[in-house]
Design an enzyme around this catalytic site. Structure first.
Site, PDB file in Angstrom:
ATOM      1  N   GLU A 211       0.487  -1.376   0.152  1.00 43.15           N
ATOM      2  CA  GLU A 211       0.123  -0.278  -0.389  1.00 43.15           C
ATOM      3  C   GLU A 211       1.364   0.929  -0.335  1.00 43.15           C
ATOM      4  OE1 GLU A 211      -4.489   0.059   1.829  1.00 43.15           O
ATOM      5  OE2 GLU A 211      -2.906   1.263   3.431  1.00 43.15           O
ATOM      6  N   PRO A 383      -0.516  -2.138  10.554  1.00 45.83           N
ATOM      7  CA  PRO A 383      -1.839  -2.018   9.396  1.00 45.83           C
ATOM      8  C   PRO A 383      -2.956  -2.293   9.708  1.00 45.83           C
ATOM      9  CG  PRO A 383      -0.403  -4.683   8.903  1.00 45.83           C
ATOM     10  CD  PRO A 383      -0.298  -3.530  10.832  1.00 45.83           C
ATOM     11  N   HIS A 409      -0.614  -5.937  16.251  1.00 42.73           N
ATOM     12  CA  HIS A 409      -0.265  -6.358  15.217  1.00 42.73           C
ATOM     13  C   HIS A 409      -1.356  -5.053  14.234  1.00 42.73           C
ATOM     14  CE1 HIS A 409      -2.751  -9.194  14.169  1.00 42.73           C
ATOM     15  NE2 HIS A 409      -2.439  -9.607  12.933  1.00 42.73           N
TER      16      HIS A 409
END
Length: 487
Positions: A211, A383, A409
DNA sequence: ATGTTC
């Protein structure tokens, strides 16, 4: 005392955001869940709490089994789980590492601003998608023979450096400098190597993605400066793991452990927690194989980053060095590692710290934090979903005391992949992201987009807020997606 | 996560 009733499991509130499932029956220690009540309401909906409770039956488990704020149900052991198991008298459990060994995230910086990218989004996303292998099956940046695979397994990113896919600075900004000690390539099966040899430098499928993002907020100016992050800056996030090689390795060792350590298996409430006793041949073999698979995943992310630099060079007609496309950091979030921690009344013990869907979060001053960041703490990359953006944190002052130096995470799933496909249609999700958020998504499969729709994830802001409030990982910066490619 | 049901 405040309690939280979660469909038959009662949690006791220790203090804000810290909940405990008290020790009972064959539990060796209590289990802890680090979450707000809003997150607990979501966590209680699947088997996460039962699984974290089961984890406390593992021999050698120390202090607590810990579930992070993004925890959800996984294979045997929750995704978002931390289990520190005594490395002398305890055990090591492949299910507590995860099938995707060294699934992780790296963030590469640039000196481009969002305005430099505007108008180039489609060209960039098309070029990234065309040049970075993704999806299930084979095809990688490098197609190698098995001898090359062996070298990668043994040496990690050092192999990439020698072969022109990395610069020295990349190694200095990666956990373990991109090479895990104790890797034993000979403990990885031929079948696993065959699966991996044409997947070196490939994203894979599922929640893996690359991304391009823009930094929208810097919350901590001092740490932001140490990390080289500022508002409006373009960064690139790469999330992937060890592909078929890691998956095959996990499977190989689960089967071997089930066969050879039936005695231990019978003591455990769930066969999926199968573990090899510390000191056994199989524990050593799995640890060596896992370390080798960790190196493979680091090279995988390195080659994807290398190829991304090339794509940016073509699209922006400048060298990657001129665009300052430097690695901020690479974090592993599916691993076990022998680490020394202070437990109980000040005793130092060597533990297999299992972090499955959990990120190392070492604070300022820790000797394992790379020199560049030692004064401020380890960068942590969290993320979110493809519509939400991500966070950069730094290791918090309380992480060693609360979580064996760990935090969350990601956002954590809210529903299964099957359920997601019933709720969403990939094409609609893509269209909505582009029209409403100017986020350009390109994927091999519409089904994958549906499975990863923003709505199937927990609120990453809430997960990070809890980490920050607990002082295990402190907010440094937030990013928002510009374009995203996935399997 | 995964040659997407060993």
């Amino acid at each position: 005392m405040t309690t939280f009733d979660a469909n038959g499991i009662t949690l006791e509130r220790v203090r804000e955001y810290v909940w405990e499932i008290p020790q009972e029956g064959d539990m060796r220690v209590p289990a802890r869940v680090l979450a707000s009540e809003a997150l607990l309401e979501e966590i209680k909906e699947d088997k996460t709490l039962e699984q974290i409770k089961n984890t406390t039956h593992l021999p050698g488990i120390t202090n607590h089994a810990i579930c992070m704020p993004d925890g959800h149900q996984g294979y045997g052991f929750p995704v978002g789980g931390v289990g520190a198991l005594d490395a002398e008298n305890g055990c090591i459990s492949p299910g507590a590492v995860g099938y995707d060994i060294n699934c992780g995230v790296r963030m590469m910086k640039t000196n481009l601003a969002y305005d430099d990218l505007r108008g180039h989004e489609e060209e960039l996303v098309d070029s990234l998608f065309a040049n970075i292998p993704s999806g299930l099956g084979g095809g990688g940046v490098v197609e190698a023979g098995v001898d090359t695979v062996d070298e990668i397994l043994a040496r990690g990113v050092d192999w990439a450096l020698e072969n022109g896919y990395a610069v020295k600075d990349d190694l200095l900004h990666c956990e373990d400098e991109g090479m895990r000690e104790g890797a034993a390539p000979e403990k990885i099966s031929q079948k696993a190597k065959d699966r991996g040899k044409n997947q070196i430098g490939s994203l894979g499928s599922g929640n893996h993605f690359l991304e391009v993002q823009r930094v929208t907020d810097v919350f901590d100016d001092e740490v932001g400066e140490a990390f080289g992050l500022e508002e409006d800056q373009i960064v690139v996030l790469i999330h992937c793991g060890s592909r078929g090689l890691g998956h095959q390795t996990c499977n190989d060792y689960l089967r071997k452990i089930e066969q050879q350590h039936q005695g231990l298996l019978n003591q455990l409430p769930d066969k999926e927690l199968a573990a090899a006793p510390a000191g056994s041949q199989l524990a050593e073999d799995y640890y060596g194989a896992m370390n080798a698979a960790i190196n493979f995943a680091w090279v995988n992310r390195q080659l994807i980053m290398h190829r991304t630099r090339t794509v940016f060079e073509r699209v922006f007609d400048r060298s990657w060095e001129a665009m300052e496309m430097d690695l901020l950091y690479d974090v592993a979030h599916n691993i076990a590692k022998k680490e020394t921690h202070t437990v109980g009344d000040g005793e130092e013990r060597e533990l297999y710290v299992h972090r499955k869907g959990a990120t190392r979060a070492f604070p300022a001053g820790h000797p394992d934090v790379p020199k560049a960041y030692r004064d401020v703490g380890q960068p942590i990359i969290i993320p979110g979903s493809m519509g939400a953006g991500s966070y950069v944190l730094r290791g918090g002052a309380n992480s060693m005391d609360l979580t064996f130096g760990s935090t969350a995470h990601g956002a954590g799933r809210l529903m299964s992949r099957t359920q997601a496909k019933n709720e969403y249609w990939g094409g609609d999700v893509q269209q909505e992201l582009e029209e409403q958020e100017q986020i350009y998504v390109k994927a091999q499969s519409g089904a994958t987009v549906a499975e990863e729709a923003p709505g199937v994830y927990k609120d990453v802001d809430e997960v990070v807020r809890v980490s920050d409030e607990l002082g295990i990982g402190d907010k440094v910066a937030r990013t928002f997606p510009v374009c995203n490619i996935k399997g």
